[in-house]
Design an enzyme around this catalytic site. Structure first.
Site, PDB file in Angstrom:
ATOM      1  N   SER A  10     -11.245  -1.213  -0.285  1.00 16.01           N
ATOM      2  CA  SER A  10      -9.930  -1.200   0.359  1.00 16.01           C
ATOM      3  C   SER A  10      -9.990  -1.714   1.785  1.00 16.01           C
ATOM      4  O   SER A  10      -9.000  -2.227   2.301  1.00 16.01           O
ATOM      5  CB  SER A  10      -9.373   0.220   0.420  1.00 16.01           C
ATOM      6  OG  SER A  10      -8.692   0.551  -0.748  1.00 16.01           O
ATOM      7  N   HIS A  52      -3.436   5.859   3.748  1.00 10.89           N
ATOM      8  CA  HIS A  52      -4.271   4.740   3.296  1.00 10.89           C
ATOM      9  C   HIS A  52      -3.713   3.406   3.796  1.00 10.89           C
ATOM     10  O   HIS A  52      -4.461   2.554   4.305  1.00 10.89           O
ATOM     11  CB  HIS A  52      -4.358   4.750   1.768  1.00 10.89           C
ATOM     12  CG  HIS A  52      -5.307   3.752   1.195  1.00 10.89           C
ATOM     13  ND1 HIS A  52      -4.909   2.510   0.764  1.00 10.89           N
ATOM     14  CD2 HIS A  52      -6.638   3.821   0.970  1.00 10.89           C
ATOM     15  CE1 HIS A  52      -5.953   1.846   0.298  1.00 10.89           C
ATOM     16  NE2 HIS A  52      -7.016   2.624   0.403  1.00 10.89           N
ATOM     17  N   ASP A  80       0.846  -1.180   0.000  1.00  7.02           N
ATOM     18  CA  ASP A  80       0.000   0.000   0.000  1.00  7.02           C
ATOM     19  C   ASP A  80       0.892   1.243   0.000  1.00  7.02           C
ATOM     20  O   ASP A  80       1.959   1.234  -0.614  1.00  7.02           O
ATOM     21  CB  ASP A  80      -0.937  -0.046   1.217  1.00  7.02           C
ATOM     22  CG  ASP A  80      -2.279   0.601   0.942  1.00  7.02           C
ATOM     23  OD1 ASP A  80      -2.330   1.844   0.879  1.00  7.02           O
ATOM     24  OD2 ASP A  80      -3.273  -0.122   0.786  1.00  7.02           O
TER      25      ASP A  80
END
Length: 384
Positions: A333, A168, A126
């Site tokens: 996600s 994120h 990520d």
């Protein structure tokens, strides 16, 4: 990536003449971390000036090379990015489905280990990990950590202005830490702070996951392929991982019944769609992709996530989101790492992560057509 051709390194010798001598392509050194499985060629003229493009047709060159009798492994260098439907959709894309919402509520403590479970190495590919967020209780109380590659997070560190996809990876890692206390977390930075990478760097990240001994790999990224492209060709990047490695990827947030979404569409990958379980209801999330290729679905709307402190200014209505360490965020996600966490938590002393994955998937029921079987989550999975 315009004007770039990738060649499996063992096959460079058979196409070197055509690319370098006939076409004038060059092989630049890979910047940053080392890369051994794939060699990148830049077509002539592509780097000759700002915005300059080669006059050569890269897709046509790839097709010609693939048709050689020796069948070299050749492809384009695809772009991957953090998947926010609010940012539009690059060719390959993945990540969050809505704007985050600030919440003052800390995450509950990690769940207790499943009786008989064992430590499992989980690699999260990520944006990396925000170093400051490691002090949040969800990470500080988590007993097992591998190496965390850094998420730079901020477009302006002085004002703590968070980049488009900064944090994120921290949000994804927090979900695994919370529901898989037996997981040894490793963060691998493949997306930059704006959520962008390419196939070359994703392949390199998979090499680092293999070197870390990852048994489960979580990828909250992906994107749609062109009709003439092959998921099978791209899926060879997973060959660096042992056959028993469990691969989990988000199904994407473009609200389509898409067929060729990579990496979730690849045969080795467990693909996860998002379900809206807010207000006690259960329905497909408005943003989630769907398709017969999707393995499973899990809650993905209003998920309670760890997040860096700072201000996120990319909201659709222009109102900034001010985070003190926790947010509610929606997207496939966050469905994907939850399923991966349940696989890790269920890996027993006498079994493999692959065994746990098959057992979990076999028990999924009550899903929706073209969304796969449903994996429920406790109510506090969602932010208050």
């Amino acid at each position: 990536m315009a004007d770039e051709v990738l060649v499996a390194t063992p096959d460079v010798g058979v196409v070197q003449g055509e690319l370098e001598n006939e076409l004038g392509a060059r092989r630049p050194q890979v910047a940053g971390r080392s890369m051994s499985r794939v060699t990148r060629f830049i077509l002539p003229g592509a780097a000759g000036g700002r915005g300059r493009r080669s006059t050569l047709d890269a897709p046509a060159i790839v097709r010609r090379l693939r048709n050689r009798p020796d069948r070299p492994r050749v492809g384009l260098n695809h772009v991957f990015a953090g998947n926010g439907i609010f940012t539009g959709q690059p060719k390959l894309h993945g990540g969050a489905g809505t704007d985050p919402r600030a919440t003052p509520y800390p995450l509950p403590a990690p769940e207790a280990p499943v009786v008989g479970s064992r430590p499992v190495k989980v690699a999260i590919l990520d944006t990396g990990m925000d170093p400051a967020s490691l002090a949040l209780p969800i990470f500080a109380q988590h007993p097992l950590h591998g190496t965390h590659e850094m998420d730079t997070v901020y477009e302006n560190p002085a004002t703590q202005a968070i980049s488009l996809m900064g944090g994120h990876g921290t949000a994804v890692a927090g979900i695994v830490a919370r529901y898989a206390p037996n997981a040894e977390l490793t963060s691998i930075q493949v997306l930059n702070q704006f959520g962008v990478t390419d196939e070359l760097n994703l392949t390199a990240a998979l090499e680092r996951a293999a070197a870390a001994g990852a048994e489960i790999v979580v990828m909250s990224l992906g994107g749609a392929l062109l009709p003439e492209e092959s998921v099978d060709e791209l899926a060879t990047m997973f060959d660096v991982l042992p056959p028993g490695t469990v691969l989990v990827a988000s199904a994407g947030n473009t609200e389509t019944e898409i067929e060729d979404y990579f990496p979730a569409r690849a045969g080795r990958v467990t693909s996860v769609a998002a379900i809206d379980t807010t207000d006690g209801q259960k329905a497909p999330a408005s943003f989630s992709n769907s398709g017969d290729w999707i393995t499973a679905c899990a809650p993905g709307v209003g998920v309670h996530c760890a997040y860096p402190a700072g201000t996120w200014n990319y909201t659709a209505n222009g109102a900034p989101v001010v985070s003190t360490g926790y947010i509610a965020w929606s997207g496939t996600s966050f469905s994907a790492p939850y399923l991966a966490a349940r696989i890790a938590a269920g890996t027993m002393e006498n079994g493999t992560a692959a065994d746990a994955a098959e057992k979990l998937k076999a028990g999924l029921t009550g899903g929706f057509r073209r969304y796969g079987g449903f994996l429920d989550a406790p109510p506090d999975f969602l932010a208050p």
